[in-house]
Design an enzyme around this catalytic site. Structure first.
Site, PDB file in Angstrom:
ATOM      1  N   ALA A 260       0.861  -1.361  -0.003  1.00  0.00           N
ATOM      2  CA  ALA A 260      -0.007   0.075   0.116  1.00  0.00           C
ATOM      3  C   ALA A 260       0.714   1.318  -0.186  1.00  0.00           C
ATOM      4  O   ALA A 260       0.744   2.274   0.779  1.00  0.00           O
ATOM      5  CB  ALA A 260      -0.970   0.050   1.219  1.00  0.00           C
ATOM      6  N   HIS A 261       1.754   1.412  -0.988  1.00  0.00           N
ATOM      7  CA  HIS A 261       2.641   2.733  -1.213  1.00  0.00           C
ATOM      8  C   HIS A 261       3.301   2.447  -2.631  1.00  0.00           C
ATOM      9  O   HIS A 261       3.135   1.561  -3.122  1.00  0.00           O
ATOM     10  CB  HIS A 261       3.704   2.514  -0.198  1.00  0.00           C
ATOM     11  CG  HIS A 261       4.915   1.439  -0.313  1.00  0.00           C
ATOM     12  ND1 HIS A 261       4.601   0.225   0.729  1.00  0.00           N
ATOM     13  CD2 HIS A 261       5.760   0.970  -1.032  1.00  0.00           C
ATOM     14  CE1 HIS A 261       5.399  -0.584   0.502  1.00  0.00           C
ATOM     15  NE2 HIS A 261       6.143  -0.263  -0.664  1.00  0.00           N
ATOM     16  N   ALA A 262       3.812   3.351  -2.931  1.00  0.00           N
ATOM     17  CA  ALA A 262       4.706   3.626  -4.190  1.00  0.00           C
ATOM     18  C   ALA A 262       5.982   4.043  -3.991  1.00  0.00           C
ATOM     19  O   ALA A 262       6.335   4.388  -2.844  1.00  0.00           O
ATOM     20  CB  ALA A 262       4.092   4.645  -5.012  1.00  0.00           C
TER      21      ALA A 262
END
Length: 137
Positions: free
Chosen positions: A52-54
Site C-alpha cells: 500500500a505504497h509507491a
C-alpha cells in the site's frame, strides 16, 4: 511516469529434476535491474495486506515462493490485479506504481528483490500524494 502496462509477469528459468525443481534469478539478466536489496514477507494473516505504497525511483520484483496472494496495481489512471502463486514467475513493478499485496493464503511467502537499498524518502505512503504526483508526470 510508469503505467500498469509496464508491470510485467516474468517467467524465470526452471530446471526440473526428479529430486525437486530449481529456479534462479540474475539481476540485469532475468529482471530489468541490478539487485541491491532482498526481503521477504511471511506469516501475513489472510485478512491483512502489505505494501500500500509507491516508490519514486525503486523497481521491485515480487515472487510468491509458497502459497498465493494478489498484487493490486494502480498508476493513478488505471488499476489491475495480478495473482501470484508460482515460484518460477515474478512480477516486475517499476517506480510510481501504487502496489498492495492482499489475500494471502496461510503459509504464503513473498520474496521481494529491490533495485536499491532502503531509503525512506523514496516511499510514497499517502495515496492522495501519490495521485497528485502521478497527475504531474
Amino acid at each position: 511516469m510508469s503505467r500498469i502496462e509496464q508491470c510485467k509477469l516474468i517467467e524465470l528459468p526452471k530446471i526440473s529434476d526428479p529430486r525437486g525443481n530449481l529456479s534462479f534469478i540474475e539481476g540485469g539478466r532475468h529482471i530489468p535491474f541490478e539487485i541491491k536489496r532482498v526481503f521477504y514477507l511471511y506469516d501475513v494473516p489472510t485478512e491483512e495486506g502489505r505494501g500500500a505504497h509507491a516508490h519514486r525511483k525503486l523497481h521491485q520484483f515480487l515472487i510468491c515462493l509458497s502459497g498465493s496472494f494478489d498484487v493490486l496495481l494502480d498508476d493513478g489512471e488505471g488499476k489491475r490485479s495480478v495473482h501470484l502463486n508460482r515460484p518460477w514467475k515474478g512480477l516486475h513493478i517499476p517506480p510510481m506504481i501504487w502496489a498492495s499485496e492482499v489475500n494471502f493464503d496461510p503459509g504464503s511467502v513473498c520474496l521481494v528483490l529491490a533495485s536499491d537499498f532502503y531509503k525512506e524518502n523514496d516511499y510514497i505512503r499517502d495515496y492522495e500524494e501519490f495521485l497528485r504526483l502521478a497527475a504531474t508526470k
